[in-house]
Design an enzyme around this catalytic site. Structure first.
Site, mmCIF file in Angstrom:
data_model
loop_
_atom_site.group_PDB
_atom_site.id
_atom_site.type_symbol
_atom_site.label_atom_id
_atom_site.label_comp_id
_atom_site.label_asym_id
_atom_site.label_seq_id
_atom_site.Cartn_x
_atom_site.Cartn_y
_atom_site.Cartn_z
ATOM 1 N N VAL A 61 -24.391 55.112 -17.124
ATOM 2 C CA VAL A 61 -25.355 54.013 -17.204
ATOM 3 C C VAL A 61 -25.955 53.728 -15.836
ATOM 4 O O VAL A 61 -27.165 53.537 -15.683
ATOM 5 C CB VAL A 61 -24.710 52.749 -17.793
ATOM 6 C CG1 VAL A 61 -25.688 51.575 -17.742
ATOM 7 C CG2 VAL A 61 -24.268 52.993 -19.233
ATOM 8 N N CYS A 62 -25.110 53.707 -14.812
ATOM 9 C CA CYS A 62 -25.588 53.359 -13.478
ATOM 10 C C CYS A 62 -26.479 54.442 -12.884
ATOM 11 O O CYS A 62 -27.354 54.138 -12.069
ATOM 12 C CB CYS A 62 -24.408 53.052 -12.565
ATOM 13 S SG CYS A 62 -23.541 51.548 -13.073
ATOM 14 N N THR A 63 -26.294 55.676 -13.282
ATOM 15 C CA THR A 63 -27.209 56.724 -12.841
ATOM 16 C C THR A 63 -28.606 56.451 -13.375
ATOM 17 O O THR A 63 -29.601 56.600 -12.650
ATOM 18 C CB THR A 63 -26.709 58.101 -13.304
ATOM 19 O OG1 THR A 63 -25.429 58.363 -12.705
ATOM 20 C CG2 THR A 63 -27.688 59.203 -12.901
#
Length: 217
Positions: free
Chosen positions: A44-46
């Site tokens: 998700v953070c990518t």
């Protein structure tokens, strides 16, 4: 101690993948956004950091600096940025804080004081480190957003909120629900009708306490 809206942010010295910064000096006379995530190389953070990279021109238009925060090392950030840039098709030119000792997370009240990083930790050990902080040029916190790990942040909303903050900062104005930068603004009740019209022109009076003026931006 809880960091609240309109508090001056802590003036921390932070290590990043682009060197060491004093936060207040780094902000300078600009607006700033700090955004955190649980761990490098997570899915998700990518996508989120990719979205921030794709908005580089929009941050620049608004004289806004952006800085990421992670509990991983600066060396890991450098490696992860290759994935971010490959996914997003944009350069991740912003620095990412290496908050390995949780100093930033604790100072910004993203984790309880007793939090620690166990051996073999997973993103769940830092699940609360997933926030957005918008800071004005006077180094005061203007807005915070906190999301769970399962919901990716909407950076179009971050950009919209930044527009609203910049449009109303230091003025007796507010923005209505779902406002965008082309919409009218609300005049604060601190001004009576005469003073409001003298300052902002003709008012659109929907209710005695709800008065719109043309966007002065």
């Amino acid at each position: 101690m809880t960091l609240r809206i309109n508090d001056t942010i802590p003036n921390l010295t932070v290590e990043t993948d682009q060197g060491t910064f004093d936060l207040h000096n780094w902000i300078g006379d600009s607006w700033a956004i700090l955004f955190s995530h649980p761990k490098d190389f997570t899915p998700v953070c990518t996508t989120e950091f990719g979205a921030v990279a794709q908005l580089a021109d929009e941050w620049a238009k608004r004289d806004t600096k952006v800085m990421g925060i992670s509990v991983d090392s600066a060396e890991e950030h450098v490696k992860w940025k290759a994935d971010i840039e490959g996914f997003a098709g944009a350069k991740a030119g912003f620095p990412i804080i290496a908050d390995t000792d949780l100093a930033v997370a604790k100072a910004f009240d993203m984790l309880p004081a007793e939090a620690y990083l166990p051996d073999g930790r997973t993103p769940a050990h830092t699940a609360t480190v997933r926030s957005v902080f918008i800071i004005s040029p006077d180094k005061k916190l203007q807005l915070t957003m906190t999301y769970p790990m399962s919901v990716g942040r909407n950076f179009a909303e971050v950009l919209r909120a930044l527009d609203g903050l910049q449009r109303t900062w230091g003025q007796p104005l507010a923005t209505p629900a779902n406002w965008t930068s082309v919409d009218d603004v609300i005049v604060a009740l601190a001004l009576d009708d005469a003073a409001a019209e003298a300052k902002y022109g003709a008012l659109d009076k929907r209710l005695p306490y709800l008065r719109f003026a043309k966007n002065p931006g």
